[in-house]
Every structure is written in C-alpha cells, then in structure tokens.
Design a protein around this motif. Structure first.
Motif, PDB file in Angstrom:
ATOM      1  N   GLU A 162       0.694  -0.938  -0.050  1.00  0.00           N
ATOM      2  CA  GLU A 162      -0.082   0.065  -0.022  1.00  0.00           C
ATOM      3  C   GLU A 162       0.801   1.421  -0.090  1.00  0.00           C
ATOM      4  O   GLU A 162       1.786   1.398   0.616  1.00  0.00           O
ATOM      5  CB  GLU A 162      -0.955  -0.027   1.251  1.00  0.00           C
ATOM      6  CG  GLU A 162      -1.835   1.141   1.157  1.00  0.00           C
ATOM      7  CD  GLU A 162      -3.076   0.999   2.491  1.00  0.00           C
ATOM      8  OE1 GLU A 162      -3.256   2.225   2.849  1.00  0.00           O
ATOM      9  OE2 GLU A 162      -3.354  -0.106   3.059  1.00  0.00           O
ATOM     10  N   THR A 163       0.251   2.073  -0.924  1.00  0.00           N
ATOM     11  CA  THR A 163       1.008   3.696  -1.017  1.00  0.00           C
ATOM     12  C   THR A 163       0.446   4.586   0.066  1.00  0.00           C
ATOM     13  O   THR A 163      -0.595   4.332   0.707  1.00  0.00           O
ATOM     14  CB  THR A 163       1.220   4.184  -2.296  1.00  0.00           C
ATOM     15  OG1 THR A 163      -0.269   4.362  -2.913  1.00  0.00           O
ATOM     16  CG2 THR A 163       1.583   3.008  -3.257  1.00  0.00           C
ATOM     17  N   GLN A 164       1.186   5.623   0.191  1.00  0.00           N
ATOM     18  CA  GLN A 164       0.611   6.817   0.968  1.00  0.00           C
ATOM     19  C   GLN A 164      -0.831   7.307   0.677  1.00  0.00           C
ATOM     20  O   GLN A 164      -1.446   7.887   1.373  1.00  0.00           O
ATOM     21  CB  GLN A 164       1.641   7.817   0.962  1.00  0.00           C
ATOM     22  CG  GLN A 164       2.955   7.307   1.832  1.00  0.00           C
ATOM     23  CD  GLN A 164       4.122   8.526   1.820  1.00  0.00           C
ATOM     24  OE1 GLN A 164       3.770   9.453   1.820  1.00  0.00           O
ATOM     25  NE2 GLN A 164       5.319   8.042   1.616  1.00  0.00           N
ATOM     26  N   THR A 209       1.379  -0.868  -5.044  1.00  0.00           N
ATOM     27  CA  THR A 209       2.440  -0.797  -5.919  1.00  0.00           C
ATOM     28  C   THR A 209       2.466  -2.547  -6.637  1.00  0.00           C
ATOM     29  O   THR A 209       1.533  -3.160  -5.906  1.00  0.00           O
ATOM     30  CB  THR A 209       3.923  -0.810  -5.171  1.00  0.00           C
ATOM     31  OG1 THR A 209       3.973  -1.795  -4.236  1.00  0.00           O
ATOM     32  CG2 THR A 209       4.329   0.424  -4.474  1.00  0.00           C
ATOM     33  N   PHE A 258       1.165   1.287 -10.320  1.00  0.00           N
ATOM     34  CA  PHE A 258       0.571   1.415  -9.294  1.00  0.00           C
ATOM     35  C   PHE A 258      -1.119   0.986  -9.679  1.00  0.00           C
ATOM     36  O   PHE A 258      -1.479   1.126 -10.944  1.00  0.00           O
ATOM     37  CB  PHE A 258       0.507   2.677  -8.831  1.00  0.00           C
ATOM     38  CG  PHE A 258       1.770   3.207  -8.724  1.00  0.00           C
ATOM     39  CD1 PHE A 258       2.565   2.993  -7.574  1.00  0.00           C
ATOM     40  CD2 PHE A 258       2.639   3.964  -9.530  1.00  0.00           C
ATOM     41  CE1 PHE A 258       3.981   3.589  -7.388  1.00  0.00           C
ATOM     42  CE2 PHE A 258       3.864   4.297  -9.733  1.00  0.00           C
ATOM     43  CZ  PHE A 258       4.551   4.369  -8.407  1.00  0.00           C
ATOM     44  N   TRP A 274       8.797  -1.329  -3.036  1.00  0.00           N
ATOM     45  CA  TRP A 274       8.659  -0.445  -1.572  1.00  0.00           C
ATOM     46  C   TRP A 274       8.280   0.793  -1.798  1.00  0.00           C
ATOM     47  O   TRP A 274       9.042   1.530  -2.234  1.00  0.00           O
ATOM     48  CB  TRP A 274       9.697  -1.153  -0.488  1.00  0.00           C
ATOM     49  CG  TRP A 274       9.525  -0.609   0.827  1.00  0.00           C
ATOM     50  CD1 TRP A 274       9.761   0.383   1.539  1.00  0.00           C
ATOM     51  CD2 TRP A 274       8.763  -1.478   1.941  1.00  0.00           C
ATOM     52  NE1 TRP A 274       9.464   0.404   2.726  1.00  0.00           N
ATOM     53  CE2 TRP A 274       8.801  -0.582   2.809  1.00  0.00           C
ATOM     54  CE3 TRP A 274       8.004  -2.674   1.670  1.00  0.00           C
ATOM     55  CZ2 TRP A 274       8.047  -1.193   4.141  1.00  0.00           C
ATOM     56  CZ3 TRP A 274       7.519  -3.147   2.936  1.00  0.00           C
ATOM     57  CH2 TRP A 274       7.334  -2.361   4.086  1.00  0.00           C
ATOM     58  N   PRO A 275       7.372   1.429  -1.087  1.00  0.00           N
ATOM     59  CA  PRO A 275       6.986   2.935  -1.009  1.00  0.00           C
ATOM     60  C   PRO A 275       7.838   3.497   0.020  1.00  0.00           C
ATOM     61  O   PRO A 275       7.896   3.143   1.234  1.00  0.00           O
ATOM     62  CB  PRO A 275       5.505   3.031  -0.966  1.00  0.00           C
ATOM     63  CG  PRO A 275       5.160   1.363  -0.209  1.00  0.00           C
ATOM     64  CD  PRO A 275       6.097   0.684  -0.543  1.00  0.00           C
ATOM     65  N   PHE A 316      10.132   5.237  -4.653  1.00  0.00           N
ATOM     66  CA  PHE A 316       9.993   3.929  -4.577  1.00  0.00           C
ATOM     67  C   PHE A 316      11.126   2.985  -4.928  1.00  0.00           C
ATOM     68  O   PHE A 316      12.138   3.242  -5.606  1.00  0.00           O
ATOM     69  CB  PHE A 316       8.838   3.335  -5.458  1.00  0.00           C
ATOM     70  CG  PHE A 316       7.678   4.311  -5.456  1.00  0.00           C
ATOM     71  CD1 PHE A 316       6.636   3.689  -4.533  1.00  0.00           C
ATOM     72  CD2 PHE A 316       7.304   5.370  -6.067  1.00  0.00           C
ATOM     73  CE1 PHE A 316       5.592   4.140  -4.321  1.00  0.00           C
ATOM     74  CE2 PHE A 316       6.217   6.052  -5.772  1.00  0.00           C
ATOM     75  CZ  PHE A 316       5.398   5.523  -5.016  1.00  0.00           C
ATOM     76  N   ALA A 335       8.422   9.316  -8.750  1.00  0.00           N
ATOM     77  CA  ALA A 335       6.681   9.017  -8.869  1.00  0.00           C
ATOM     78  C   ALA A 335       6.782   9.005 -10.692  1.00  0.00           C
ATOM     79  O   ALA A 335       5.715   8.805 -11.167  1.00  0.00           O
ATOM     80  CB  ALA A 335       5.925   9.879  -8.164  1.00  0.00           C
TER      81      ALA A 335
END
Length: 599
Positions: free
Chosen positions: A241-243, A248, A257, A281-282, A288, A318
């Motif tokens: 999970e990303t912010q 991802t 994504f 990995w975020p 990433f 990004a």
C-alpha cells in the motif's frame, strides 16, 4: 430515502433508456441515481466487483458507503469517502460487491446542508479466469474458512496469486522433459537466459472472513498471455500500500500502481535494467524501491558480459526517473555458496519442478550456465532478493536475500549488519554478522551452519524481512535448507513467523517471538509467503503461500493467519486454493477500506 436498482443486463439498460432523456447524439442518457448521477459498474474495466456513483456536478461531503453482507452471516463493508477520493474518481467509489448477486448498497452524504440516505441495488455478473487448461481443479479460487474470531470478522485479505499457463512455451521453447535422476539432469534442463520465462497469469482477489470473493482484478489489465508482448509478461508481485491509497506492483519489464477501483498506472523499467519481480517498496519521501536485474553487466570475476538475476535495487521517483542503484554484486559476495548447496531444487521461488523435489546441487555445479538458476557469480541466481524494507531513521534498506540471509545496507552502500549463519562469509562481511543473544544479553552459541543451543534460530530461504512499527525485524522463515542442508525426511521441515530485535551499537540480535515450528509439516511453505506485525490488533499476520505445493493431486494451499501476539492463539485461519496443482501463491495483504477511500 430513494431506492435505485442498477443492473448490467442490456434489457435493463434499454428499458431505463426509454424513459430517460436523450443526449446530444440522440442516444439514451444514463438515468440519475437518486440525488447523484448514474451508477457505472466496473468504471476502469479492470475491477468488475466495483462501481462509481457519478457526482453529476454536485458537491457532497461526509460520505459513507455500506455494501451489505450477503445472507444471514454475510460481511458488510462500510467506509468513509474523503474529498480527494471523490475528486480522483469524479464520484463515490463502491467497493466490495459480490459476484453474480443483487447487492444492497447504502449511501449517506450531505448535499446543500441536508443529510441524505439512499438505498441502491447493483446487480453484478460473474468473474472469469481467462487462463484455464486441462490441469485446472477450479475456475476461480476456492476459499475455506477454518477459524475467525468475532473481533476479526471485518478483516479483508488481498491474495496476490498467479496461475501457470501453457502459453509460456512461446518464451521458453522448452518441451516435455524426462524426470531428472541427478543434479546434472537438473542443470541440463535449465536455459542460459535471464528471468523472462518467469511468467504466469496474475490472479488477484480480496476475500472476506466468510470466504467470499469481494474484489477481482482483471487478469488482462496488466498481462497478455495469448500473444508475445514482453511488456505485459512476467509475474505480478510486490503489492504494498502507498501513502495515497494505491498499491505498488512489479511485473517483468514494468512496475506501477493500481487502486481497488481498477485504475492502473505503470512504467517501463529504466533503460539498462530488466526483470522486476518480487518486491517494490514505497518510501516515506514519495520515492519507490524496485528489485530488478542489470542488462549487459560486466562480470569482472569471469571477464564476460552477463544479464544478472535478482541482485539490483533501484530507487525511482513518482515519474519513473532513476535516482539511485544498489549493486549487490559489489556490496556483498556473489560467490558465497553456503546455503545454495543446501537448497531443494524442486522449488526455487515459483520455478517449481516436483520431479526435482529433495535434490540438491554440489559446489562444483554452482558455476554452471548463466541464467535464472541457483549458482554463484553475477549472471546466476546467487542473491534472489525477495523483499525490501526502508528504515527512515538512517535512510538504509533492509533486504531479504533468499540465498544468503538478511542484510541492512546504508545509502553509502556499506553493509550495516547481516543476520545469517557464519559459514562462508569473507573476512570483511563476517565483521557485519550479528551475534545471537538471549533476553539478558548473553551470547547464544551457534555452529557455523547456524544451529544454536539456545532459544534462537536463523532464517533460511526467508521472505519479507521487514521493519515493523515497533522497530523490530519480522520475517517469514520458510525453512528450506535449514542449517544449510536438507533433512533425511522432508516432513521434518517447518516454516515460522519470527521477530528479531537488533542492537546495532553492540551488533547483537535477539529472537523475541516465533510461531509455526509447532505446526510442523502441515504448515510448511517451501517458497513465497509473508509475515508482518500488525499494531492495530496486536497480531502477527502472515500467509503461507505454498503449503502442499509438491502434491500433484491437489491445488496448493495459501493459508492466511493472524496470531495473537501475547497468547499465540490463532485468531484467523483461512485457506485459499490455487486453481491447479504445482502452482504457488505469492503473498497476502490486509486491506482496510477506511484508510484507502477515506483520504
């Protein structure tokens, strides 16, 4: 209170269109849904168990969605929808629908200062696996619920799996082969190539605690298995999970994504790199970390150019720009062979060959052909990085190298520590090995292969060595090649969830917690899988993705578990089956809709 029935059938669309207004083209306009616009099912064409209620140019706030459970024991899914999510989809996202069902939905929102509640019904069709063959036992995954404590009834689990397909032969050019009788036969069956044959159709679902599938990602959203399109081949992995409420993924020559509504953004790997698998990995800074390989790499030790295998970490922003690279061939020792000679050649990640189960290769065979096979040196699978974690306190990365151990490396590319048995490390790297200690700080005696006299064991062929919210290290210790060897009886193997505390100042490591050894062979996962501490309910959550994988008569089990941290009581146990025997799941992720849609 308004009620609306939305159905996917053509007859219903035509009927509703007959009584609706027409648009500028003279075609029927979609009817409104209560105070808002039409309800669009599967808005991005990738998630058939989702829908969006169009905003219809209206500004709403304090939005909540409830998808009601099916039947007496069905699990309701309820979540808030934040302003950023409304903008992203130009509507209210509906997540968690049942397939082939008339779903009951409740919407609550404020409009022009008024609180509004609407009831809607959404009819869905079935979900379809597009890669079936004669080996299939199921068309969609079967889910068996063993135990769910009532406090965990609202949990949702995303299962990241795949389904092997005969279409892979157009990449491999490999036909049927006789069962291997020796390690020489194993090596003869391998091809001198990179990881392109590491290819399978993705199979990603979300299951609830009643065993119902509540989300499905269209396989063709990222994959093309019927034509040769290298940009849409590989195995979809590395889901985190990303912010900003997305997830991802890596898959072959691309990374990207997706969100639960089916929106997908992806990028080609930076020039000069290939074969992204296992881990993405975020980072806290918005960048990433991607695990990839290097094309046309100069192997200085053997004076040749090679295509490396699973041994480079890339930092990208990004927009897809490459910012930094960790070349593990230079940072570690690509010729350390200690665990490699103890591996079961029947399963090296998702390269599964049941005929080779229990066989090992000798040290003399580790410099055999270049390619995606266990071996030493750049151009062979000496490292097999399968997880990345980032420590923002000192901007370091923590890696699980399936064929070496667990390592922390700084931004300066210096090794900070290693959790692994002592055997085989060169003099410089041996200085970075952590010393096992007990809870009082007393040294625990271990032999060079890692067999210890006290309450401590190293991990072997582990996955997901991650930094926990407590600052500890958690890992899924698969247990193949334990103590750098194979047991006389394969049923003597075990897998476990394990937690370590690292003291970087004193260069020690203490084992704080473990679970799974007592479950023995029936809980053993030779490859894949994951484990992590969950602070929200004080559990160790994990997924054994390859239980019973060598049984050719039955699909493989992917076992979801949440274990109470204090009591070690099983709070959740759910088995998700693969579609075919000799397949393996990859990982599972807990999904929390209120955090994903509430932004």
């Amino acid at each position: 209170m308004k009620k609306t029935l939305i159905c996917t059938s053509l007859a219903t669309v035509l009927l509703l269109g007959a009584i609706a207004t027409v648009n500028a083209a003279g075609l029927p306009a979609a009817p409104p849904s209560g105070e808002l616009g039409a309800i669009v099912i599967n808005p991005y064409k990738n998630s058939p168990l989702t829908a969006v209620v169009n905003l219809h140019n209206k500004e709403i706030s304090d939005v909540t969605v409830t998808v009601h459970g099916k039947g007496k024991n069905g699990v309701p899914i309820s979540y808030p929808v934040g302003p950023q999510t409304l903008l992203r989809h130009d509507g209210v996202p509906i997540f968690g629908l049942y397939a082939n069902h008339r779903n009951n939905i409740t919407l609550n929102f404020n409009l022009d200062g008024k609180k509004i509640t609407e009831e809607h019904q959404i009819v869905t069709g079935g979900i379809e696996s597009k890669y079936l063959d004669h080996r299939n036992h199921y068309a969609i995954p079967a889910v068996n619920v063993t135990k769910v404590d009532r406090k965990f009834a609202d949990r949702l689990y995303l299962v990241n799996s795949n389904s092997s397909t005969a279409h892979g032969s157009d990449l491999n050019w490999v036909g049927p082969k006789p069962p291997p009788k020796s390690t020489a036969d194993i090596l003869a069956a391998q091809k001198a190539m990179g990881a392109i044959p590491f290819d399978a159709a993705p199979l990603n679902i979300i299951v609830d605690t009643e065993g119902e599938i509540r989300w499905w990602l269209n396989q063709d959203a990222t994959y093309e298995g019927h034509d040769i399109d290298l940009n849409k081949r590989g195995i979809m992995m590395g889901i985190n999970e990303t912010q900003d409420g997305m997830f991802t993924f890596v898959q072959g020559q691309r990374y990207g994504f997706f969100d639960l509504m089916g929106r997908i953004d992806d990028y080609r790997l930076p020039r000069g790199y290939a074969d992204a698998t296992h881990a993405m990995w975020p980072m806290e800074n918005g960048n990433f970390l991607v695990r990839a390989s290097k094309q046309n790499y100069y192997n200085q030790w053997e004076d040749t150019y090679v295509h490396t295998v699973r041994d480079h970490i890339l930092e990208v922003d990004a927009r897809g720009n490459l910012l930094d690279v960790w070349d593990l061939n230079k940072i570690l020792d690509p010729y350390r062979e200690s665990l490699l000679v103890g591996l079961d050649m029947g399963a090296v990640c998702l390269n599964i060959d049941a005929d080779a189960a229990g066989m090992t290769i000798g040290a003399a065979e580790l410099d055999a052909p270049y390619g995606d096979i266990p071996g030493v040196g750049p151009g062979r699978n000496w490292a097999h990085v399968n997880s990345i974690s980032h420590d923002p306190s000192d901007d370091s990365i923590i890696l699980s190298l399936r064929h070496q151990g667990n390592v922390k490396i700084g931004r300066d590319k210096d090794v900070k520590w290693i959790i692994a048995p002592r055997e085989g490390w060169n003099n410089e790297l041996a200085k970075k090995l952590l010393t096992p200690v007990d809870s009082k700080g007393k040294k625990i005696k271990c032999n060079d292969k890692g067999k210890c006299e006290g309450d401590f064991d190293f991990t072997y062929t582990q996955h997901t060595t991650w930094l926990s919210p407590k600052g500890t290290i958690t890992s899924l210790d698969n247990g193949d090649g334990r103590w750098n060897d194979q047991p006389v009886m394969p049923t003597d193997k075990w897998t476990r969830f394990v937690e370590y505390k690292v003291d970087e100042e004193n260069m020690t490591v203490e084992q704080l917690w473990e679970y799974g050894k007592e479950r023995g062979w029936e809980w053993y996962s030779p490859v894949t899988s994951n484990a992590e501490y969950r602070a929200d309910r004080d559990t160790m959550f994990g997924f054994g993705g390859s239980i019973d994988m060598f049984d050719p008569s039955t699909p493989t089990i992917g076992r979801i578990n949440e274990i109470d941290y204090k009591t070690k009581e099983v709070m959740v146990e759910i088995d998700v089956m693969t579609l075919k025997p000799l397949d393996g799941h990859y990982r599972s992720v807990i999904v929390t809709p209120k955090t994903l849609f509430g932004k």
